[in-house]
Design a protein around this motif. Structure first.
Motif, PDB file in Angstrom:
ATOM      1  N   ALA A  61       0.476  -1.166   0.256  1.00  0.00           N
ATOM      2  CA  ALA A  61       0.193  -0.171  -0.534  1.00  0.00           C
ATOM      3  C   ALA A  61       1.178   1.545  -0.671  1.00  0.00           C
ATOM      4  CB  ALA A  61      -0.986  -0.074   1.313  1.00  0.00           C
ATOM      5  N   GLY A  62       1.983   1.889   0.428  1.00  0.00           N
ATOM      6  CA  GLY A  62       2.898   2.489   0.779  1.00  0.00           C
ATOM      7  C   GLY A  62       3.472   2.547  -0.540  1.00  0.00           C
ATOM      8  N   PHE A  63       3.773   1.021  -0.918  1.00  0.00           N
ATOM      9  CA  PHE A  63       4.479   1.502  -2.924  1.00  0.00           C
ATOM     10  C   PHE A  63       3.505   2.153  -3.887  1.00  0.00           C
ATOM     11  CE2 PHE A  63       5.939   0.117  -6.689  1.00  0.00           C
ATOM     12  CZ  PHE A  63       6.769   0.326  -6.748  1.00  0.00           C
ATOM     13  N   VAL A  64       2.324   1.576  -3.903  1.00  0.00           N
ATOM     14  CA  VAL A  64       1.613   2.311  -4.468  1.00  0.00           C
ATOM     15  C   VAL A  64       0.756   3.554  -4.160  1.00  0.00           C
ATOM     16  CG1 VAL A  64      -1.311   1.757  -5.549  1.00  0.00           C
ATOM     17  CG2 VAL A  64       0.171  -0.472  -4.790  1.00  0.00           C
ATOM     18  N   ALA A  65       1.009   4.146  -2.961  1.00  0.00           N
ATOM     19  CA  ALA A  65       0.925   5.599  -2.884  1.00  0.00           C
ATOM     20  C   ALA A  65       2.043   6.360  -3.878  1.00  0.00           C
ATOM     21  CB  ALA A  65       0.476   5.652  -1.224  1.00  0.00           C
TER      22      ALA A  65
END
Length: 856
Positions: free
Chosen positions: A445-449
């Motif tokens: 989720a952090g990478f996609v954000a």
């Protein structure tokens, strides 16, 4: 050069400016080679050099015409540190997250990091204007005051964002720091509508060796410094104000204005980008005409097809990805067989599977399990937490596995995506190794954000043509540009306000403390920019009168101009084309080349309602794709009822009981089983769950009366096939009951309905018009038959609507089917009828063109 270009007010202004600069050089006895002239934006560097050459000749020495960024870049020797502001979203959002972690706010990184970066970017020009040796003290001085009034728990995070952004901006070094050591013989600052803080600081540092000139005052001689217009004529030729109907009308009219100016030799034309969405629509029209367009504003990289393709992979890789999200990615992934993807989509839409994690069971019956396994292999490679460098490496591998990587390399926007995300292998700048210092692990989720924030913050500018016919630019950058004509769409009250809202997260008090432009200063700059645009020899102002069904007013600038000039409304700039009317005849195709071998009740109903509908939807198989992520409707409720009644009656047949309490337990268990099988969430099913107790009570009461008449459930949801001449009749029967009247045996075909009872009554009103029950009867060999609809109403009692003399109706229907199939096989036309309710909700309506040959 035509007369318009020779007498353009911008060229006259440049000539006056160059004369003033030469006079100062002679007065101060400074050689041109020791003079630096700072212009407000990069496009004016060429304009200024050309203006100097016009007055001095090419043999003369030329001052350095620079922007502060270009000047500092030419000095070289700057290398940013890890914690500096790089104005690169990919790196700066990571630095912002790191600063939040150090400040004890790591739990809020995903939410606050973009806001810290935005605040720091807005502060960077002000911080860069502070001398490097005084910047830390400047930050400390403001840091003690920037959070005043925000010391409540509600505003704690906002105060933290402000303090961290200020500390970051104050501790950073900037490429422009080298300019504080520059000592030109003379620095001339050409001010635009707003003075750049760094240029003002350099002027102050050099003292008598620097002076400023307001470019706007030379560009518009009749304009006072307060921004009030005293020299603009009340009405003049070349000014046109167009009030268009809606956004599409406005875009078409803007494109027409551009084409008109070019046809009359007024090029290049300046197209002002007030509304980026509208401007992109206008550009698409101009590109369609083959015009050479130079876009100096660009658009968000996230809106390009290349970025959307990459993001589709990341969305599809989420553990809770929807079926639609995965299918969207697969359609843009060349590595997967397109025909197999289409077959899988059809199967999943028929099954109504909305969550991809439930797909494997549905893929096996259509022999697509191998495809699903391939897809999941790629998806699972982007699931576990890892370092940023690891994410970039694996994202590139996933793109290569999906066949998406070559398309990114061949596309200009794709190359920009690769560059800003550092997807190239290696250890140098612009590669994955650039983020080696960010060693912490990121979740999926952090990478996609991070990817999404990076693509949102970056702009994409297409390659400029060698010689542009149209130049897309901001309104403020019309200043000093000798454009023969300008087209300015988007002049409505929303997109061109008289008093613009300041950007960034700062309050008015903080803006004043930090030295950021106030709303009054922005308003004054906007008015000056507007008045400068009106100086153009030819200018078209366009605005839309409505949007989303609501009336829209023109900008206050346009209203003021209209009241002052009293200009008449010009004709629509779009030209009319004469089209020869051609009658659109009713289609009547032949279907003999597309024989059907299997015929369902709904297919035959289509033939009876409209032969063309049968041809399009059944013979050509042009079926609508079911939406998987739509809200639950009446059809979903009906499917649920069919499923639970099948489970209920199977259980009741296996363990018969007349007791109502036991039947209640059994039917509720069947309802839970049906909900699980159809993957219906409690929240989505809530409206129908509220109606279920009434439906349940009504059905159980009906069932008792039905059984008392000698009826007994035998089969539910049973598939039947019956050969009939050239076709096989097919269908799924909701229910077959045995009849055990005294002296009578047979079967009753039952079809459940969740519609209103009035609709069901109309079905059996004319027996020869109802196809469904007779067709279902034709699927059985039994000549002792009964048939009925059972209406399970939400507000009415469950009721039986029996179709009498069903065997005779069945025999008539069989004769009709044989006759119709024979005629179709012999080439009989299949015309569009265009009448009745069949046309109101018909998927083939756009194909038969009914709206063009008959009133809607």
């Amino acid at each position: 050069m035509n007369d318009i270009a020779k007498n353009h007010h911008a060229l006259v202004a440049w000539a006056a400016l160059m004369t003033r600069i030469r006079d100062e050089m002679r007065l101060r006895q400074v050689h041109a080679s020791d003079v630096v002239v700072l212009v407000p934006f990069a496009q004016l560097m060429l304009e200024a050099r050309s203006a100097w050459a016009q007055g001095s000749g090419s043999a003369q020495f030329v001052p350095r015409f620079e922007t502060t960024q270009n000047w500092s870049g030419s000095l070289g020797g700057y290398e940013a540190t890890a914690d500096d502001i790089h104005h690169d979203a990919a790196r700066d959002v990571l630095t912002a997250a790191s600063l939040l972690e150090r400040a004890g706010l790591g739990a809020h990184q995903l939410m606050l990091a973009p806001r810290v970066m935005e605040a720091a970017w807005s502060l960077a020009p002000v911080a860069a204007a502070e001398p490097p040796d005084e910047r830390a003290a400047w930050g400390a001085r403001l840091g003690s005051s920037i959070g005043l009034g925000m010391d409540t728990p509600v505003l704690a995070l906002e105060a933290a964002v402000a303090r961290i952004a200020l500390a970051w901006a104050a501790s950073a070094s900037y490429a422009s720091d080298r300019l504080f050591d520059a000592r030109p013989g003379l620095l001339v600052v050409l001010e635009g509508f707003q003075t750049e803080p760094l240029a003002r600081a350099l002027q102050h540092r050099l003292g008598e060796r620097a002076f400023a000139l307001a470019l706007a005052s030379f560009n518009s001689p009749g304009q006072s410094q307060t921004g009030n217009n005293t020299g603009l004529p009340q009405s003049r030729p070349g000014l046109a104000i167009h009030g268009m109907g809606d956004a599409e009308d406005e875009a078409q009219a803007a494109a027409a204005c551009v084409l008109t100016h070019l046809a009359e030799g007024r090029g290049p034309v300046g197209l002002v980008a007030v509304d980026r969405l509208l401007t992109r629509r206008v550009r698409a029209m101009l590109d369609g005409r083959g015009l050479a367009v130079r876009d100096e504003t660009g658009w968000k990289l996230s809106t390009t097809r290349a970025a959307a393709t990459l993001m589709s992979l990341l969305r599809a890789s989420a553990w809770d990805a929807s079926t639609d999200e995965v299918l969207d990615w697969l359609k843009n992934a060349p590595a997967f067989n397109a025909q197999s993807v289409t077959r899988l989509e059809v199967a999943l839409r028929r099954a109504g599977i909305r969550d991809w994690r439930k797909v494997a069971a549905a893929a096996e019956p259509v022999q697509l399990g191998h495809l699903v396994q391939q897809v999941n292999t790629v998806r699972e490679s982007l699931r576990q937490a890892r370092s940023l460098s690891g994410w970039l490496r694996d994202l590139r591998l996933a793109l290569q596995s999906a066949g998406q990587w070559p398309a990114l390399l061949l596309d200009n926007a794709g190359q920009s995506v690769i560059r800003v995300l550092r997807l190239l292998d290696g250890d140098g700048p612009g590669t994955q190794g650039e983020f080696a210092d960010f060693t912490g692990h990121q979740t999926a989720a952090g990478f996609v954000a991070w990817v999404n924030q990076t693509l949102e913050a970056e702009s994409y500018r297409p390659t400029h043509p060698d010689r542009a016919q149209v130049i897309i630019l901001p309104m403020s950058q019309l200043l000093g540009r000798a454009l023969p004509a300008v087209v300015l769409p988007g002049c409505d009250e929303v997109r061109l306000p008289v008093s613009p809202e300041p950007s960034g997260p700062w309050t008015p008090a903080q803006r004043e403390l930090l030295g950021l432009p106030s709303r009054d200063e922005l308003t004054r700059a906007m008015r000056q920019s507007w008045q400068d645009a009106l100086q153009s020899p030819f200018i078209d102002l366009l605005w839309r009168q409505s949007e989303g069904g609501e009336r829209l007013m023109p900008s206050g600038f346009v209203q003021e101009l209209t009241l002052r000039s009293g200009a008449a409304t010009p004709p629509d700039p779009r030209t009319d084309r004469e089209l020869t009317a051609q009658a659109c005849t009713l289609p009547a195709p032949r279907g003999d080349a597309l024989p059907l071998t299997r015929l369902s009740a709904s297919a035959y109903e289509d033939l009876r309602r409209c032969p063309y509908r049968f041809f399009a939807l059944r013979q050509l198989r042009l079926q609508e794709a079911e939406e998987l992520d739509g809200e639950l409707g009446k059809r979903d409720f009906g499917n649920w009822l069919h499923t639970l009644l099948k489970h209920f009656h199977d259980a009741l047949k296996a363990a018969p009981t007349p007791a109502l309490p036991e039947r209640l337990v059994m039917i509720d268990a069947a309802a839970e089983q049906a909900t699980t099988e159809l993957a219906l969430s409690d929240s989505e099913f809530l409206p129908f769950a509220a109606a279920w107790p009434r439906v349940r009570a009504g059905y159980l009461e009906w069932l008792g009366d039905h059984e008392a008449k000698g009826m007994a459930f035998e089969q539910g949801e049973v598939w039947k096939e019956m050969p009939l001449g050239p076709v096989t009749l097919i269908g799924k029967l909701d229910r077959i009951d045995g009849i055990a009247h005294p002296g009578t045996t047979g079967a009753m075909v039952i079809d459940y309905k969740t519609e209103g009872s009035g609709v069901t009554r109309e079905r059996i009103k004319d027996p020869t018009e109802d196809t469904q029950l007779a067709f279902y009867a034709a699927l059985l060999h039994d000549d002792t038959l009964a048939a009925a609809y059972v209406n399970l109403g939400e507000r009415e009692a469950t009721k039986t609507w029996e179709q009498t003399d069903i065997v005779a109706l069945r025999d008539q229907l069989i004769d009709s089917i044989l006759d119709d199939m024979t005629r179709i096989g012999q080439g009989a036309p299949l015309p569009a009828l265009g009448e009745g309710k069949a046309c109101e909700f018909c998927a083939a309506r756009g194909l038969c063109r009914k709206d063009f040959w008959s009133p809607a």
